[in-house]
Write a protein that holds these residues in place. Sequence first.
Motif, PDB file in Angstrom:
ATOM      1  N   ARG A  27    -111.592-129.478  32.924  1.00 28.59           N
ATOM      2  CA  ARG A  27    -111.526-129.543  34.476  1.00 28.59           C
ATOM      3  C   ARG A  27    -110.679-128.514  34.896  1.00 28.59           C
ATOM      4  NH1 ARG A  27    -108.852-135.584  34.596  1.00 28.59           N
ATOM      5  NH2 ARG A  27    -110.598-136.308  33.215  1.00 28.59           N
ATOM      6  N   GLY A  28    -110.884-127.843  36.127  1.00 29.08           N
ATOM      7  CA  GLY A  28    -109.996-126.867  36.619  1.00 29.08           C
ATOM      8  C   GLY A  28    -108.753-126.987  36.875  1.00 29.08           C
ATOM      9  N   ARG A  29    -107.717-126.434  36.276  1.00 32.33           N
ATOM     10  CA  ARG A  29    -106.368-126.866  36.709  1.00 32.33           C
ATOM     11  C   ARG A  29    -105.588-125.499  37.015  1.00 32.33           C
ATOM     12  NH1 ARG A  29    -107.013-131.561  37.886  1.00 32.33           N
ATOM     13  NH2 ARG A  29    -107.702-132.981  36.452  1.00 32.33           N
ATOM     14  N   SER A  30    -104.846-125.697  38.309  1.00 30.23           N
ATOM     15  CA  SER A  30    -104.252-124.396  38.435  1.00 30.23           C
ATOM     16  C   SER A  30    -102.966-124.161  37.643  1.00 30.23           C
ATOM     17  CB  SER A  30    -103.870-124.599  40.144  1.00 30.23           C
ATOM     18  OG  SER A  30    -102.812-125.698  40.115  1.00 30.23           O
ATOM     19  N   LEU A  31    -102.375-123.130  37.782  1.00 34.41           N
ATOM     20  CA  LEU A  31    -100.945-122.797  37.228  1.00 34.41           C
ATOM     21  C   LEU A  31    -100.180-123.786  37.724  1.00 34.41           C
ATOM     22  CD1 LEU A  31     -99.492-120.957  35.333  1.00 34.41           C
ATOM     23  CD2 LEU A  31     -99.077-119.253  37.354  1.00 34.41           C
ATOM     24  N   TYR A  52     -94.723-118.855  23.812  1.00 39.83           N
ATOM     25  CA  TYR A  52     -95.264-119.839  23.087  1.00 39.83           C
ATOM     26  C   TYR A  52     -96.680-119.700  22.252  1.00 39.83           C
ATOM     27  CZ  TYR A  52     -94.761-124.667  21.150  1.00 39.83           C
ATOM     28  OH  TYR A  52     -94.655-125.765  20.430  1.00 39.83           O
ATOM     29  N   THR A  53     -97.604-119.479  23.018  1.00 35.14           N
ATOM     30  CA  THR A  53     -98.825-119.580  22.553  1.00 35.14           C
ATOM     31  C   THR A  53     -99.510-118.051  22.117  1.00 35.14           C
ATOM     32  OG1 THR A  53     -99.877-119.536  24.740  1.00 35.14           O
ATOM     33  CG2 THR A  53     -99.612-121.624  23.885  1.00 35.14           C
ATOM     34  N   GLY A  54     -98.939-117.234  22.610  1.00 38.61           N
ATOM     35  CA  GLY A  54     -99.541-115.754  22.531  1.00 38.61           C
ATOM     36  C   GLY A  54    -100.476-115.467  23.589  1.00 38.61           C
ATOM     37  N   GLU A  55    -100.872-116.184  24.447  1.00 41.61           N
ATOM     38  CA  GLU A  55    -101.785-115.973  25.282  1.00 41.61           C
ATOM     39  C   GLU A  55    -101.325-116.597  26.811  1.00 41.61           C
ATOM     40  OE1 GLU A  55    -105.537-117.031  23.855  1.00 41.61           O
ATOM     41  OE2 GLU A  55    -104.955-118.938  23.448  1.00 41.61           O
ATOM     42  N   PRO A  56    -101.903-116.131  27.903  1.00 39.59           N
ATOM     43  CA  PRO A  56    -101.618-116.839  29.129  1.00 39.59           C
ATOM     44  C   PRO A  56    -102.379-117.864  29.342  1.00 39.59           C
ATOM     45  CG  PRO A  56    -102.551-114.805  29.636  1.00 39.59           C
ATOM     46  CD  PRO A  56    -102.517-114.698  27.958  1.00 39.59           C
ATOM     47  N   PRO A  57    -101.774-118.838  30.145  1.00 41.74           N
ATOM     48  CA  PRO A  57    -102.675-120.226  30.215  1.00 41.74           C
ATOM     49  C   PRO A  57    -104.127-120.164  30.649  1.00 41.74           C
ATOM     50  CG  PRO A  57    -100.594-120.302  31.561  1.00 41.74           C
ATOM     51  CD  PRO A  57    -100.687-118.987  31.000  1.00 41.74           C
ATOM     52  N   HIS A  58    -104.487-119.119  31.389  1.00 37.29           N
ATOM     53  CA  HIS A  58    -105.730-119.277  31.764  1.00 37.29           C
ATOM     54  C   HIS A  58    -106.614-118.684  30.735  1.00 37.29           C
ATOM     55  CE1 HIS A  58    -104.634-114.954  32.549  1.00 37.29           C
ATOM     56  NE2 HIS A  58    -105.811-114.772  32.394  1.00 37.29           N
ATOM     57  N   THR A  59    -106.481-117.844  29.794  1.00 38.09           N
ATOM     58  CA  THR A  59    -106.847-117.529  28.598  1.00 38.09           C
ATOM     59  C   THR A  59    -106.995-118.422  27.540  1.00 38.09           C
ATOM     60  OG1 THR A  59    -106.092-115.190  29.013  1.00 38.09           O
ATOM     61  CG2 THR A  59    -106.932-115.600  26.817  1.00 38.09           C
ATOM     62  N   VAL A  61    -107.213-121.852  28.152  1.00 45.40           N
ATOM     63  CA  VAL A  61    -108.343-122.583  28.531  1.00 45.40           C
ATOM     64  C   VAL A  61    -109.657-121.965  28.453  1.00 45.40           C
ATOM     65  CG1 VAL A  61    -109.187-123.805  30.587  1.00 45.40           C
ATOM     66  CG2 VAL A  61    -106.682-123.815  30.145  1.00 45.40           C
ATOM     67  N   TRP A  62    -109.583-120.606  28.752  1.00 44.89           N
ATOM     68  CA  TRP A  62    -111.028-119.909  28.574  1.00 44.89           C
ATOM     69  C   TRP A  62    -111.610-120.171  27.180  1.00 44.89           C
ATOM     70  CZ3 TRP A  62    -112.532-115.615  26.120  1.00 44.89           C
ATOM     71  CH2 TRP A  62    -113.780-115.094  26.301  1.00 44.89           C
ATOM     72  N   ARG A  63    -110.527-119.852  26.307  1.00 41.96           N
ATOM     73  CA  ARG A  63    -110.807-119.727  24.679  1.00 41.96           C
ATOM     74  C   ARG A  63    -111.254-121.219  24.385  1.00 41.96           C
ATOM     75  NH1 ARG A  63    -108.086-121.261  20.780  1.00 41.96           N
ATOM     76  NH2 ARG A  63    -106.090-121.058  21.774  1.00 41.96           N
ATOM     77  N   LEU A  64    -110.544-122.395  24.903  1.00 35.31           N
ATOM     78  CA  LEU A  64    -111.111-123.384  24.443  1.00 35.31           C
ATOM     79  C   LEU A  64    -112.304-124.093  24.987  1.00 35.31           C
ATOM     80  CD1 LEU A  64    -107.825-125.757  25.101  1.00 35.31           C
ATOM     81  CD2 LEU A  64    -108.808-125.198  22.850  1.00 35.31           C
TER      82      LEU A  64
END
Length: 78
Positions: A27-31, A52-59, A61-64
């Motif tokens: 599902r698309g979720r906003s910042l 914490y993760t080494g990547e921004p939230p949108h990246t 989610v995209w990777r998942l």
Amino acid sequence: MDSEPKVNRYEQRLNHVLDYIEANFDRGRSLEHLADISEFSPFHFHRLFKAYTGEPPHTFVWRLRLQQAVQMLERRPK
């Protein structure tokens, strides 16, 4: 003042968001929505999430989503 409890609380809040993303990555979720879940401002959440993760939230989610697509292709009968 001991910073350990604060660090642990930040980690718990970020882990809560990671669990949420992994359960709802389709599902698309906003910042702003993810920041609300973490109880941080969008700016602070983005900064902490990337640290914490080494990547921004949108990246993240995209990777998942990409990993899920690869798994679906691998399971697909020939």
